[in-house]
Design a protein around this motif. Structure first.
Motif, PDB file in Angstrom:
ATOM      1  N   ASP A   1      -1.911   1.424  -6.728  1.00 22.40           N
ATOM      2  CA  ASP A   1      -1.519   2.740  -7.225  1.00 22.40           C
ATOM      3  C   ASP A   1      -2.266   3.833  -6.468  1.00 22.40           C
ATOM      4  OD1 ASP A   1       0.204   1.761  -9.267  1.00 22.40           O
ATOM      5  OD2 ASP A   1      -1.570   1.276 -10.474  1.00 22.40           O
ATOM      6  N   HIS A   2      -1.594   4.968  -6.328  1.00 24.60           N
ATOM      7  CA  HIS A   2      -2.235   6.126  -5.732  1.00 24.60           C
ATOM      8  C   HIS A   2      -3.055   6.847  -6.806  1.00 24.60           C
ATOM      9  CE1 HIS A   2      -3.057   9.495  -3.205  1.00 24.60           C
ATOM     10  NE2 HIS A   2      -2.361  10.335  -3.939  1.00 24.60           N
ATOM     11  N   VAL A   3      -4.343   7.046  -6.547  1.00 21.52           N
ATOM     12  CA  VAL A   3      -5.228   7.713  -7.501  1.00 21.52           C
ATOM     13  C   VAL A   3      -5.149   9.215  -7.267  1.00 21.52           C
ATOM     14  CG1 VAL A   3      -7.576   7.895  -8.373  1.00 21.52           C
ATOM     15  CG2 VAL A   3      -6.731   5.699  -7.497  1.00 21.52           C
TER      16      VAL A   3
ATOM     17  N   LEU B   1       0.813  -1.216   0.000  1.00 21.53           N
ATOM     18  CA  LEU B   1       0.000   0.000   0.000  1.00 21.53           C
ATOM     19  C   LEU B   1       0.849   1.270   0.000  1.00 21.53           C
ATOM     20  CD1 LEU B   1      -2.891  -0.842   2.512  1.00 21.53           C
ATOM     21  CD2 LEU B   1      -2.798  -1.167   0.037  1.00 21.53           C
ATOM     22  N   ASP B   2       2.173   1.104   0.095  1.00 22.02           N
ATOM     23  CA  ASP B   2       3.055   2.267   0.071  1.00 22.02           C
ATOM     24  C   ASP B   2       3.270   2.665  -1.383  1.00 22.02           C
ATOM     25  OD1 ASP B   2       4.916   4.237   0.401  1.00 22.02           O
ATOM     26  OD2 ASP B   2       6.163   3.112   1.812  1.00 22.02           O
ATOM     27  N   THR B   3       2.361   3.449  -1.900  1.00 27.75           N
ATOM     28  CA  THR B   3       2.349   3.777  -3.327  1.00 27.75           C
ATOM     29  C   THR B   3       3.520   4.669  -3.734  1.00 27.75           C
ATOM     30  OG1 THR B   3       0.874   5.661  -2.913  1.00 27.75           O
ATOM     31  CG2 THR B   3      -0.155   3.549  -3.455  1.00 27.75           C
ATOM     32  N   ARG B   4       4.233   5.220  -2.771  1.00 29.05           N
ATOM     33  CA  ARG B   4       5.362   6.099  -3.077  1.00 29.05           C
ATOM     34  C   ARG B   4       6.699   5.344  -3.047  1.00 29.05           C
ATOM     35  NH1 ARG B   4       6.043  11.531  -3.404  1.00 29.05           N
ATOM     36  NH2 ARG B   4       8.076  12.394  -2.900  1.00 29.05           N
TER      37      ARG B   4
ATOM     38  N   SER C   1     -12.760   6.231  -3.447  1.00 25.28           N
ATOM     39  CA  SER C   1     -13.630   5.189  -3.976  1.00 25.28           C
ATOM     40  C   SER C   1     -12.848   4.255  -4.897  1.00 25.28           C
ATOM     41  CB  SER C   1     -14.805   5.817  -4.728  1.00 25.28           C
ATOM     42  OG  SER C   1     -15.644   4.817  -5.274  1.00 25.28           O
ATOM     43  N   ALA C   2     -12.002   4.822  -5.768  1.00 22.47           N
ATOM     44  CA  ALA C   2     -11.207   4.011  -6.691  1.00 22.47           C
ATOM     45  C   ALA C   2     -10.172   3.184  -5.943  1.00 22.47           C
ATOM     46  CB  ALA C   2     -10.524   4.910  -7.721  1.00 22.47           C
ATOM     47  N   GLU C   3      -9.540   3.780  -4.939  1.00 22.41           N
ATOM     48  CA  GLU C   3      -8.546   3.048  -4.152  1.00 22.41           C
ATOM     49  C   GLU C   3      -9.199   1.927  -3.364  1.00 22.41           C
ATOM     50  OE1 GLU C   3      -5.294   6.642  -3.446  1.00 22.41           O
ATOM     51  OE2 GLU C   3      -6.694   6.097  -1.853  1.00 22.41           O
ATOM     52  N   PHE C   4     -10.369   2.201  -2.821  1.00 22.49           N
ATOM     53  CA  PHE C   4     -11.088   1.153  -2.101  1.00 22.49           C
ATOM     54  C   PHE C   4     -11.430  -0.003  -3.027  1.00 22.49           C
ATOM     55  CE2 PHE C   4     -15.282  -0.716  -1.452  1.00 22.49           C
ATOM     56  CZ  PHE C   4     -15.040  -1.423  -0.286  1.00 22.49           C
ATOM     57  N   ALA C   5     -11.889   0.297  -4.234  1.00 20.80           N
ATOM     58  CA  ALA C   5     -12.266  -0.751  -5.183  1.00 20.80           C
ATOM     59  C   ALA C   5     -11.061  -1.627  -5.531  1.00 20.80           C
ATOM     60  CB  ALA C   5     -12.849  -0.123  -6.450  1.00 20.80           C
ATOM     61  N   ALA C   6      -9.889  -1.021  -5.726  1.00 20.48           N
ATOM     62  CA  ALA C   6      -8.686  -1.787  -6.046  1.00 20.48           C
ATOM     63  C   ALA C   6      -8.267  -2.655  -4.863  1.00 20.48           C
ATOM     64  CB  ALA C   6      -7.552  -0.838  -6.433  1.00 20.48           C
ATOM     65  N   PHE C   7      -8.356  -2.102  -3.665  1.00 23.74           N
ATOM     66  CA  PHE C   7      -7.987  -2.863  -2.470  1.00 23.74           C
ATOM     67  C   PHE C   7      -8.958  -4.014  -2.241  1.00 23.74           C
ATOM     68  CE2 PHE C   7      -7.831  -3.313   2.263  1.00 23.74           C
ATOM     69  CZ  PHE C   7      -6.517  -3.749   2.343  1.00 23.74           C
TER      70      PHE C   7
END
Length: 302
Positions: free
Chosen positions: A84-86, A50-53, A96-102
């Protein structure tokens, strides 16, 4: 832990979250060695970065996959996800997009894998908080320092301000409240003391005493983690750990490397992870939890 080949295939994965809002405490190092140790014990393991950086866990497994192609022995690899970080204009749409990917990543592994190891960023993000609320075992590494303890309980020269619950501890307490709403379950919080000095100092004794008191107040367990060893840094570029059969690649094991193996084994034992994951009720509760969040985001968009 022992591997039971006769166990049923369908079970919820045990979610291990490695997290601390303080940076530089060894989260990725612990995630790497814990996931490799579980695979070597015969478990099916998935990992989520989850560390997108920084993406240290992702880079390690990229290096490991590259080494595995020509390795002189079988190299264990997990099912790995790098989120990925949205960066859209609307924060609600981004979450919402990050939740869906997770949720998609969790959905892919919850039946087929026994453990999911999640590495988190050293910052208070939406995904970081979401991971906490899903944790079965929460591992929070820290250096042997009052600076690192300050994210758990306020360190202050004035006794009137000392001891207040600090920002990261608040995140964990909130995650525990949310978890109880889902399935009345508990998050086993383990604080891992990393990079402990070989010689005990007055500072180390004071930190130990303060942690023992704080453990009762915040309800976490204390375990000894990994020392700062050169071998961890040397093996990272090729995707290996001290647990791997580096002696088969004509590399002689040093006493430090053998000690590192014992440290990792002790840490895994101290975590008291289940030998086999059970609990269909929790699996259903997790689905309900995800569905409730999905409904929330659909309402926000409408």
């Amino acid at each position: 832990m022992s591997f039971d080949a006769e166990a049923p295939d369908l079970r919820p994965a045990h979610v291990i979250v490695v997290a601390n809002e303080k940076g530089g405490v060894g989260k990725s190092t612990l995630s790497i060695h814990l996931s490799v140790a579980l695979m070597k014990a015969g478990y099916r393991v998935a990992t989520i970065d989850l560390d997108t950086r920084q993406r240290s866990l992702t880079r390690f497994y990229e290096n490991r996959a590259s080494f595995a192609r020509t390795a002189p022995w079988a190299v264990e690899l997990p099912r790995h996800f790098a989120l990925d970080h949205v960066r859209g204009a609307q924060a609600q749409d981004n979450e919402s997009a990050e939740f869906a990917a997770f949720a998609e990543a969790i959905g892919e592994v919850e039946h087929a894998y026994e453990f999911v190891v999640i590495d988190t960023p050293a910052s208070d993000t939406y995904l970081m908080r979401l991971a906490h609320s899903l944790a079965d075992t929460l591992i929070s590494p820290m250096n042997d320092s009052f600076i690192d303890m300050d994210v758990l309980s306020k360190v202050h020269h004035d006794r009137a301000h000392r001891g207040a619950v600090a920002q990261y501890a608040e995140i964990v307490l909130e995650a525990r409240r949310k978890r109880r709403l889902v399935d009345n379950g508990l998050i086993d919080w383990v604080l891992v003391r990393n990079r402990i000095a070989a010689l005990h100092s007055n500072n180390a004794r004071q930190v130990d005493q303060a942690l023992r008191k704080l453990a009762v107040e915040l309800q976490f367990r204390v375990a000894e983690g990994l020392r700062d060893r050169v071998i961890f840094r040397e093996l990272f570029p090729i995707g290996l750990t001290a647990l791997d059969a580096i002696e088969e690649a004509n590399c002689q094991l040093t006493p430090s490397q053998m000690t590192a193996r014992r440290e990792i084994a002790t840490l895994v034992s101290d975590l008291r992870l289940p030998s086999r994951v059970e609990g269909a009720n929790y699996l259903e509760a997790r689905h309900v939890w995800f569905e409730s969040l999905s409904s929330y985001y659909r309402e926000l968009k409408s």
